[in-house]
Every structure is written in C-alpha cells, then in structure tokens.
Design an enzyme around this catalytic site. Structure first.
Site, short mmCIF file in Angstrom:
data_model
loop_
_atom_site.label_atom_id
_atom_site.label_comp_id
_atom_site.label_asym_id
_atom_site.label_seq_id
_atom_site.Cartn_x
_atom_site.Cartn_y
_atom_site.Cartn_z
N CYS A 384 14.20 -28.52 26.93
CA CYS A 384 13.54 -29.83 26.88
C CYS A 384 14.58 -30.88 26.52
O CYS A 384 15.19 -30.82 25.44
CB CYS A 384 12.42 -29.81 25.83
SG CYS A 384 11.73 -31.41 25.42
N CYS A 387 13.96 -32.81 23.28
CA CYS A 387 14.23 -31.92 22.14
C CYS A 387 15.73 -31.70 21.97
O CYS A 387 16.23 -31.61 20.84
CB CYS A 387 13.53 -30.58 22.33
SG CYS A 387 11.76 -30.67 22.67
#
Length: 459
Positions: A384, A387
């Site tokens: 991600c 992230c």
C-alpha cells in the site's frame, strides 16, 4: 464497609467492560522507566500536542521526498494494493516550490523566488514559498550538504537526487485506514518481529497469524519470560517496535472509513476496530501491553527532542521558507516545543543503555543499528503506497531519534560559528521525519483519550 463493597463492585464492573479490558493495565509506571502513563497523558495532551499541530502544518514540514518505486529487497512483491485509499497523490515537479525541489546550485536563485502559486499550495489557500537566503547561510548549507555525518545512520534514507523519488504532500495524503490487510500485511510485521527483534524462532510471539486461533497463556508466558531474560537494550528495542505498531493501529482506528457512499466519504473513530487491536480478551492479553509500549516509544522520542535542542538553537539553522517573519515564527515554535520536551521531569535515562563492557556494548549497539536499518528496508515491501509513505516517515523518524540519542558528544561539540565544520548534522529529510514521526505518536496518545471516553460510554 459499604463503601469498600461498592468500590470492589465498581472495580469488577470496570475491569469486565471493554474500557477496562483495553485500559485497566495502561496506568502507573512503565517498565524500565521512572515515568508513569498519567504524567505522559497530561504533558502531551495539554502542552505538546496543541503546539505540534500548527508546526507540522507549516510550509517546511509539508513535503517529504520518497521513492515509491524501490523494489522489495527481501521477497517478491509484484502486486500493489489496488484499493483507492492506498494510492498516494504525489506533487508533480511544477507543484513543488522551487526552493525545495531544485538542485543545490540554483536552489536559492532569484528566479526561485518568483514562482507562481502551485496547485498543492492553492488547495491549502497558501502562497508560494519564497526561499531567498543570505549568501552566508547559503554557503553554510551547501557545506553541510557535503558533510559526511559522523553519527551512524539507523535507517535507510531514500536518495533525494534519484529520478524515481517524488515529493509527497503529507497533508494531502493523511495516514488513515486504507483496507490494506491480510497475508501481505501480516508478512511485513512478521518479518519485522521474527527476523529483526533478536527472537529465536522456537519462542512464539503471541498472536501471530499461525497462532491466532491457538494462542495460549503458556505461549505468552514463554515469550515474556524470554523477553524479560534479555538485556535492557534488546527489551527496549522490542518495545519500540511494538509501540510503533501500536501507534499505527491507533491511527487506523481513529481515522477509519465509516461511511462510503456516492455522495460522501466519512472518516472517524471506529471503536470496534480499536477493540480488535487492543481489547485484552480479543488479543489474548496482548492489547494493553501494546499500548504501554506506545508510551515507552513516546518517552524515547521525547528524550531525543530534548537532546537535540542545541542543534536547532544554532543561529544558522532556519526552516527555509524564505519568508523572514514566517521563518522566525516557526523556528520559535519549534524551539518552544523542544524546550518543553527538555523540561519534562521524568525522562528516559538513555545512559542505562550500552553501559557495560565497552567492546560488548559497541557490538550490541551495532547489532541493534543493523536490525533497525533492516526494518527500514522492509518498508519498501509494503504494498500500500500510502502505508509505505507513512511507514518510511515513522521508521526514519525513530531512526533519527536513535541517532540523536547516541550522538550526545557530537551535539555537545557543535560549533558556535558557521565557519566551523559541524560535529553533528541532520538533513532536511531527517528533520521532517523526526517531527512528523513524533507528531504521529503524540496524536496517538491524544486519540487514546478519545477512545477511553467512547468505551466508557458503552458501559
């Protein structure tokens, strides 16, 4: 007698509630410290947190340069998170103020001060950044850039000159729940805990994916018996990683996607998600320990801010927005925060670390440095992108804090004149990550107050 019975009844009720299962152990003194949870709560929520917010929303801390195209160095990770909330909105080159993005030789040119408003800035209703500096300061900055920092790095820093590196506006890409979970996310944390926290594979960490359904009290006892048998340095290292993990989970629970319809997307506090991560009954007793480790992490980074005050107090240090009044305003705010950090009465005593045999202590420090360096490299395996950005910011921030804590002599030897070569230096990436990482932890501590209230309402 009746009052005693009532008190016992009240305590039983509280300990049996979700509020009690998450927070009843998150109180009192922290292990290996002289500080207590309540002192940190009061200090952070009333003094530090309100001052950090405007600092981190200032020009200097908006942009973080990151390479999102670096391959995972440890395993094949071809696929990236396909969820729209995993995406990052990087600024195109012409959206980043010239003074931040241009090469060192023309970074402070007159042309750089005549740039029109950028799209990133327009979204915040803020003007273009003027980066004009005095010739003396410019020369000093260029000299610092060439300086090979004597303090060893604890984390990997992306090459700012790489064509694959992009500027990301952290305010436009906030850390929040993205839906990124499952085996790939578990693999990241398992690699961190199982391979980089000095734990033998024969000692099972509670609540790993393989043991989620079969976690037992004896397994947890074995793990914590092993942990308590380690030296204080290795215990501290594990607690820092656990605290960082807890902080990230608090953020995700506090900024959860509560409503996703064609006409609105609503983010807010998800009490159920918070309980899944921190309720004692739902985490085989792990949740409250994780929260206590979050407070330990706060103490470590707070101590680093107190120690680095002489560096930021140098007259030559500016936040380089190019606007003298704004520069001075935010430098004063930064110094106010650092002086507050210094005034904290119950700091972690870092002199208790690496205090044994000099040769053994040096080797242990190197082992821990390499372990954390490895963890920072694992961030390139996060699928991600959002992230990954915040993982890099927070691991680099913690790595910078560790660099500060173990550079005391270099900081004390900082010269008073810009003509002298500095004995200690932080580059812009380190400064931005240090303050943003601490801002994330400070926010987590503040969010715990909200979750305490929300859980108390459920009783």
């Amino acid at each position: 007698m009746e009052s005693v019975v009532f008190l016992l009844f009240f305590l039983l009720q509280v300990s049996g509630s979700a509020h009690g299962r998450c927070f009843c152990q998150v109180t009192g003194e922290l292990d290996d410290c002289t500080c207590d949870v309540e002192t940190i709560d009061s200090f952070n929520n009333e003094q530090i947190f309100p001052r950090l917010l405007p600092l981190l929303e200032s020009h200097y801390f908006w942009f973080y340069k990151v390479n999102l195209n670096k391959p995972c160095p440890f395993w094949t990770a071809d696929s990236h998170c396909g969820l729209r909330d995993c995406a990052v909105k990087p600024c195109s080159p012409n959206e980043v103020p010239e003074g931040i993005r241009s090469a060192p030789h023309n970074k402070y040119s007159a042309e750089a001060n005549k740039q029109p408003l950028t799209e990133c800035e327009k979204e915040k209703h803020l003007g273009a950044v003027d980066v004009s500096l005095s010739e003396k300061t410019r020369e000093a900055l260029l000299e610092w850039r060439k300086h090979d920092d004597k303090a060893e790095r604890f984390c990997v820093i992306d090459d700012e000159e790489s064509p694959d590196s992009q500027y990301v506006d952290l305010l436009l890409n906030p850390e929040r729940y993205t839906g990124y979970k499952g085996p790939e996310a578990w693999q990241i944390w398992n690699s961190i805990y199982e391979e980089n926290c000095f734990k033998p594979f024969t000692v099972k960490r509670p609540l790993t994916p393989s043991s989620f359904q079969s976690s037992s009290g004896s397994e947890a006892l074995t793990f914590y018996s092993w942990l308590e048998g380690q030296c204080v340095e290795k215990r501290a290292f594990y607690r820092l990683i656990s605290g960082l993990h807890a902080s990230i989970n608090v953020h995700l629970s506090a900024r959860y996607l509560l409503d996703d319809t064609w006409f609105q997307r609503k983010w807010g506090h998800n009490v159920s998600e918070f309980r899944q991560r921190f309720d004692s009954d739902l985490t085989a007793g792990e949740g409250p320990k994780r929260l206590r480790n979050l407070y330990f992490l706060y103490l470590i980074e707070l101590r680093a801010l107190a120690k680095v005050l002489p560096f930021f107090s140098q007259p030559s240090f500016q936040l380089y927005t190019g606007r003298p009044e704004e520069d001075q305003k935010y430098k004063e705010l930064l110094l106010e925060i650092l002086n507050l950090a210094k005034s904290f009465p119950l700091h972690f005593d870092e002199t208790s670390l690496f205090a044994g045999d000099e040769k053994e202590a040096a080797q242990l420090k190197e082992d821990i440095r390499l372990a954390f360096l490895n963890i920072s490299r694992i961030m390139d395996c996060v699928g991600c992108f959002k992230c990954r950005v915040w993982g890099k910011v927070q691991t680099q921030g913690l790595g910078t804090a560790l660099k500060i804590l173990f550079s005391e002599r270099q900081i004390e030897a900082l010269p008073q004149s810009t003509e002298q070569r500095p004995s200690f230096q932080l580059n812009r990436q380190e400064v931005v990550s240090l303050l943003n990482a601490f801002g994330r932890i400070s926010t987590s501590i503040r969010e715990l107050k909200t979750f305490r209230s929300l859980l108390a309402e459920e009783r």
